[in-house]
Every structure is written in structure tokens, then in C-alpha cells.
Design a protein around this motif. Structure first.
Motif, short mmCIF file in Angstrom:
data_model
loop_
_atom_site.label_atom_id
_atom_site.label_comp_id
_atom_site.label_asym_id
_atom_site.label_seq_id
_atom_site.Cartn_x
_atom_site.Cartn_y
_atom_site.Cartn_z
N GLY A 1 0.97 -1.19 0.02
CA GLY A 1 0.11 -0.11 0.06
C GLY A 1 0.96 1.25 -0.10
O GLY A 1 2.08 1.14 0.00
N ARG A 2 0.30 2.45 0.03
CA ARG A 2 0.96 3.63 -0.38
C ARG A 2 0.06 4.92 0.29
O ARG A 2 -0.88 4.68 0.13
CB ARG A 2 1.57 3.81 -1.75
CG ARG A 2 0.90 4.01 -2.77
CD ARG A 2 -0.49 4.30 -2.83
NE ARG A 2 -0.98 5.12 -4.14
CZ ARG A 2 -1.76 6.11 -4.39
NH1 ARG A 2 -2.17 6.75 -3.39
NH2 ARG A 2 -2.28 6.30 -5.57
N PHE A 3 0.73 5.98 0.86
CA PHE A 3 0.30 7.11 1.26
C PHE A 3 1.08 8.14 0.19
O PHE A 3 2.16 8.13 0.29
CB PHE A 3 0.34 7.45 2.85
CG PHE A 3 0.15 8.90 2.92
CD1 PHE A 3 -1.41 9.09 2.68
CD2 PHE A 3 0.90 9.68 3.87
CE1 PHE A 3 -1.91 10.44 3.16
CE2 PHE A 3 0.46 11.03 4.03
CZ PHE A 3 -0.95 11.34 3.82
N ALA A 4 0.14 8.93 -0.31
CA ALA A 4 0.92 9.78 -1.46
C ALA A 4 0.28 11.08 -1.30
O ALA A 4 -0.52 11.73 -2.19
CB ALA A 4 0.24 9.29 -2.92
N PRO A 5 0.86 11.84 -0.29
CA PRO A 5 0.33 13.23 -0.04
C PRO A 5 1.05 14.29 -0.98
O PRO A 5 2.12 14.13 -1.42
CB PRO A 5 1.07 13.74 1.27
CG PRO A 5 2.14 12.80 1.46
CD PRO A 5 1.86 11.36 0.76
N SER A 6 0.29 15.28 -1.40
CA SER A 6 0.85 16.27 -2.15
C SER A 6 1.22 17.39 -0.90
O SER A 6 0.52 17.81 0.10
CB SER A 6 -0.46 17.11 -2.91
OG SER A 6 -0.83 16.04 -3.80
N PRO A 7 2.58 18.02 -1.02
CA PRO A 7 3.03 18.74 -0.17
C PRO A 7 2.57 20.09 -0.31
O PRO A 7 3.31 21.11 -0.47
CB PRO A 7 4.54 18.57 -0.14
CG PRO A 7 4.75 18.54 -1.74
CD PRO A 7 3.45 17.80 -2.18
N ALA B 1 1.12 10.56 -13.75
CA ALA B 1 2.26 10.32 -12.62
C ALA B 1 1.92 9.34 -11.80
O ALA B 1 2.77 8.39 -11.15
CB ALA B 1 2.60 11.66 -12.14
N VAL B 2 0.69 9.23 -11.36
CA VAL B 2 0.16 8.25 -10.22
C VAL B 2 0.23 6.97 -10.75
O VAL B 2 0.75 6.11 -10.07
CB VAL B 2 -1.15 8.55 -9.83
CG1 VAL B 2 -2.05 7.52 -9.03
CG2 VAL B 2 -1.32 9.91 -9.02
N VAL B 3 -0.24 6.66 -11.87
CA VAL B 3 -0.16 5.34 -12.70
C VAL B 3 1.16 4.94 -12.83
O VAL B 3 1.32 3.44 -12.52
CB VAL B 3 -1.09 5.46 -13.96
CG1 VAL B 3 -0.67 4.39 -14.85
CG2 VAL B 3 -2.58 5.55 -13.62
N VAL C 1 -5.56 2.99 -1.15
CA VAL C 1 -6.42 3.37 -0.27
C VAL C 1 -6.45 4.96 0.00
O VAL C 1 -5.42 5.32 0.45
CB VAL C 1 -6.53 2.71 1.29
CG1 VAL C 1 -7.47 3.00 2.31
CG2 VAL C 1 -6.35 1.07 1.22
N ARG C 2 -7.35 5.89 -0.37
CA ARG C 2 -7.19 7.21 -0.31
C ARG C 2 -8.65 7.91 -0.34
O ARG C 2 -9.53 7.23 -0.16
CB ARG C 2 -6.52 7.42 -1.63
CG ARG C 2 -7.20 7.45 -2.84
CD ARG C 2 -6.67 7.51 -4.31
NE ARG C 2 -7.35 6.88 -5.38
CZ ARG C 2 -6.93 7.03 -6.68
NH1 ARG C 2 -5.67 7.32 -6.81
NH2 ARG C 2 -7.53 6.54 -7.59
N GLY C 3 -8.73 9.02 -0.06
CA GLY C 3 -9.85 9.85 0.09
C GLY C 3 -10.87 9.75 -1.31
O GLY C 3 -10.51 9.71 -2.45
N VAL D 1 5.87 11.25 -2.06
CA VAL D 1 5.71 12.89 -2.05
C VAL D 1 5.29 13.13 -3.37
O VAL D 1 5.93 13.06 -4.25
CB VAL D 1 6.92 13.54 -1.34
CG1 VAL D 1 6.33 15.11 -1.44
CG2 VAL D 1 6.99 13.08 0.34
N GLU D 2 3.91 13.71 -3.71
CA GLU D 2 3.48 13.96 -4.94
C GLU D 2 3.90 15.62 -5.08
O GLU D 2 2.96 16.20 -5.24
CB GLU D 2 2.00 13.68 -5.11
CG GLU D 2 1.96 12.35 -4.70
CD GLU D 2 0.83 11.46 -5.63
OE1 GLU D 2 -0.19 12.21 -5.74
OE2 GLU D 2 1.34 10.44 -6.20
N ASP D 3 5.05 15.92 -5.24
CA ASP D 3 5.80 17.19 -5.24
C ASP D 3 6.03 17.45 -7.10
O ASP D 3 6.87 18.07 -7.31
CB ASP D 3 6.97 17.50 -4.64
CG ASP D 3 8.17 16.52 -4.86
OD1 ASP D 3 7.78 15.37 -5.63
OD2 ASP D 3 9.18 16.83 -4.60
N1 GLU Z 1 -1.47 13.46 -4.09
C1 GLU Z 1 -2.87 13.28 -3.78
C2 GLU Z 1 -3.57 13.95 -2.83
O1 GLU Z 1 -2.90 14.40 -2.00
C3 GLU Z 1 -3.22 11.70 -3.43
C4 GLU Z 1 -2.91 10.74 -4.75
C5 GLU Z 1 -3.54 9.47 -4.57
O2 GLU Z 1 -3.54 9.09 -3.31
O3 GLU Z 1 -3.76 8.79 -5.44
O4 GLU Z 1 -4.55 14.37 -2.95
#
Ligand code: GLU
Length: 297
Positions: A6-12, A180-182, A194-196, A42-44
Motif C-alpha cells: 500500500g502507499r500514502f501519497a500526499p501532495s506537499p 504520474a500516479v499510474v 486506499v485514499r480519499g 511525496v507528490e511534489d
Molecule cells: N497526492 C494526492 C493528494 O494528496 C493523492 C494521490 C493518490 O492517493 O492517488 O490528494
């Protein structure tokens, strides 16, 4: 069989707040409950939106909340070569085309879709005379994308009518989030996203891109949106307030309650590690079935 990941991918774009902690904890518990790895990316990728110091603040806050990731953090700002290779592949097989349309032109003619105007196909057959390329768009074929979301249930979208040919390289030259995400999810071996729920309408586009690029499809689960007591989306002030790592235990308890994992009274004030360990063995996305919004506890 791939190891679950899994992963957490925050935008800073700001500090860790309750909504982003929810996504972090949800993805962490799902990965650990499956005996899998949990990564942070980190989605910078969008320099104009990056806030100086936000990435470090997010990473420190994750650590303070007991959310320790595996391996190194992946930074999208370091991944330009991989994104351009994917774009080049799409170009070679004729799946992308240059587009001259401005936002304003589109707003005037396009109908509204799930995420802004549906591209009407103006430049699909070639740039109009005298116009030059701005963005690059993916040629989206007719057809349906179906997937089962572990929380939101069965999902269906016709990307061609819901979004149309969508942008993979923006007019400012930056690679679009969807591409980029893919590319990164595949590169990192992510098997579960798993995300919002705000990203639920993006998922069909991402699955479509995975098909175009011959990449594996992860499983998806979209967490409920946090709302106030009246059911309204949290405002900038309430929704984006930085979490105080000094209150990590309390912050985690609130998030676990949203995830229908209310820790027992004897765990009140317990250290983050203890709370997370307790929650991992109880993680059950089915308990959240169909929940698209949740009041902040
Ligand atoms: N970077 C995106 C955000 O912070 C999340 C991307 C993702 O989880 O696919 O909203």
C-alpha cells in the motif's frame, strides 16, 4: 503472487491534517493487515502548488503518529524521466495528441463532466490551422471501466463521456497527476490504493491509463469525506488545520473512530504504536461499506 503493498501519497501543499491522517492510517492499516509493505510517495510534481517545508512537516508528523514507512520516500520531482518515457510510449502508439484549446475556449463550448469540462474533441483530428500545441491529451476510446471499490462498492464510468480525452501533459509542460500516479504505483509495486473519496472519479482514468500502458491494476478503496456536524464539507480553516504531533494519540483515536475501530477506554492515551497495533488486527473495510461522508468526531 506479489507481496501486498500500500502507499500514502500526499501532495506537499500544506501540513498533515485530519483528512490526510485518515488516508495515511487507512492505507497503513490495510497494508499491514495484509502483511504487506507500506510506502510513502511525496507528490511534489506541481511546483507552483508546493509549499516550502510542507513535505518535511508531513513526514515528521507521520513519524510522530507511529506511521513508519518501508524503504525510501519516493519524490515525484525525481521521476521526470519515467513519466516522459511513458508519455513517449503513448506518443509512439498514437494514443496521445497535441491540443491547442485554452481553458476559456473549453469552458465556452464543453459540457460539464465528473471533473470539469468534458473535452469535446476539437483537436482530436489535428491542430486547427494557425494554432500551436499546448497540452497533450490521451485519446479515450468508447467503453466502460468497471471496478469494485472495497468501501464504496461497484463502480462504473464511461471515461469518454464522463471526462473525454484527458490531459496527460499540461500546457505548462508538467506531467498530469493521472499519468504520474499510474506510472509510480506500478513502479513501486503498489497492489492496493486506499485514499480519499475525492479521487474516486479519477480512478477510471487511472485504470484506463494502466490498460494503455500495460500496467497492473491495484485494488481500490476510497475513504469517506470528513464533514462538519451539518454534513457540509470542512472549510479551509477546519479541514486543513495542522495536526499537533503532541496530541498524536488523540488524533489517532479520532481517525480510528471514523474507521469504525473505536479503541477501548483502557487504550485512551496509549502511545501511537500501541493504538496502531491494536487496530491492524481489526481492520475491516467492509464495516465502512457505502460510507461516503463522516462527521468529524
Ligand atoms: N497526492 C494526492 C493528494 O494528496 C493523492 C494521490 C493518490 O492517493 O492517488 O490528494
Amino acid at each position: 503472487m506479489h507481496q501486498p503493498c500500500g502507499r500514502f501519497a500526499p501532495s506537499p501543499t500544506g501540513p498533515l491534517h485530519l483528512g490526510s491522517l485518515l488516508a495515511a492510517v487507512g492505507s497503513f492499516l490495510a497494508a499491514r493487515a495484509a502483511g504487506g509493505r507500506w510506502l510513502v510517495r511525496v507528490e511534489d510534481i506541481d511546483p507552483p502548488r508546493v509549499v516550502a517545508g510542507a513535505a518535511d512537516a508531513i513526514l515528521h508528523s507521520l513519524e510522530a503518529h507511529g506511521l513508519r514507512w518501508d524503504g525510501e520516500v519516493l519524490w515525484q520531482s525525481q521521476r521526470a524521466d519515467a513519466y516522459h518515457a511513458a508519455l513517449e510510449h503513448l506518443r509512439r502508439v498514437g494514443l496521445v495528441y497535441p491540443c491547442a484549446c485554452t481553458r476559456r475556449e473549453l469552458a465556452a463550448v464543453a459540457r460539464a463532466g465528473v471533473d470539469g469540462p468534458v473535452y469535446p474533441g476539437t483537436c482530436r483530428a489535428g491542430l486547427p490551422p494557425g494554432r500551436s500545441a499546448r497540452a497533450w491529451r490521451l485519446r479515450v476510446a468508447d467503453g466502460r471501466i468497471d471496478f469494485r471499490d472495497a468501501i464504496q462498492g461497484a463502480q462504473t464510468q464511461h471515461p469518454a463521456t464522463a471526462v473525454g480525452d484527458f490531459v496527460v501533459q499540461r500546457a505548462d509542460g508538467l506531467i498530469a497527476y493521472q499519468l504520474a500516479v499510474v506510472v509510480d504505483d506500478a513502479f513501486q509495486g503498489v497492489t492496493q490504493v486506499v485514499r480519499g473519496i475525492d479521487l474516486l472519479t479519477s480512478t477510471a482514468r487511472q485504470i484506463y491509463l494502466q490498460q494503455c500502458l500495460d500496467l497492473p491494476r491495484p485494488d481500490y478503496a476510497h475513504l469517506p469525506l470528513l464533514v462538519d456536524a451539518h454534513g457540509a464539507k470542512l472549510g479551509k480553516q477546519t479541514g486543513a488545520r495542522a495536526l499537533d504531533p503532541a496530541h498524536a494519540s488523540d488524533n489517532l483515536r479520532r481517525v480510528l473512530t471514523i474507521l469504525r475501530l473505536s479503541p477501548p477506554a483502557e487504550l485512551h492515551g496509549a502511545p501511537p504504536d500501541t493504538l496502531l497495533q491494536w487496530a491492524v488486527t481489526r481492520w475491516n473495510p467492509a464495516a465502512l461499506a457505502g460510507m461516503d461522508a463522516c462527521p468529524v468526531p
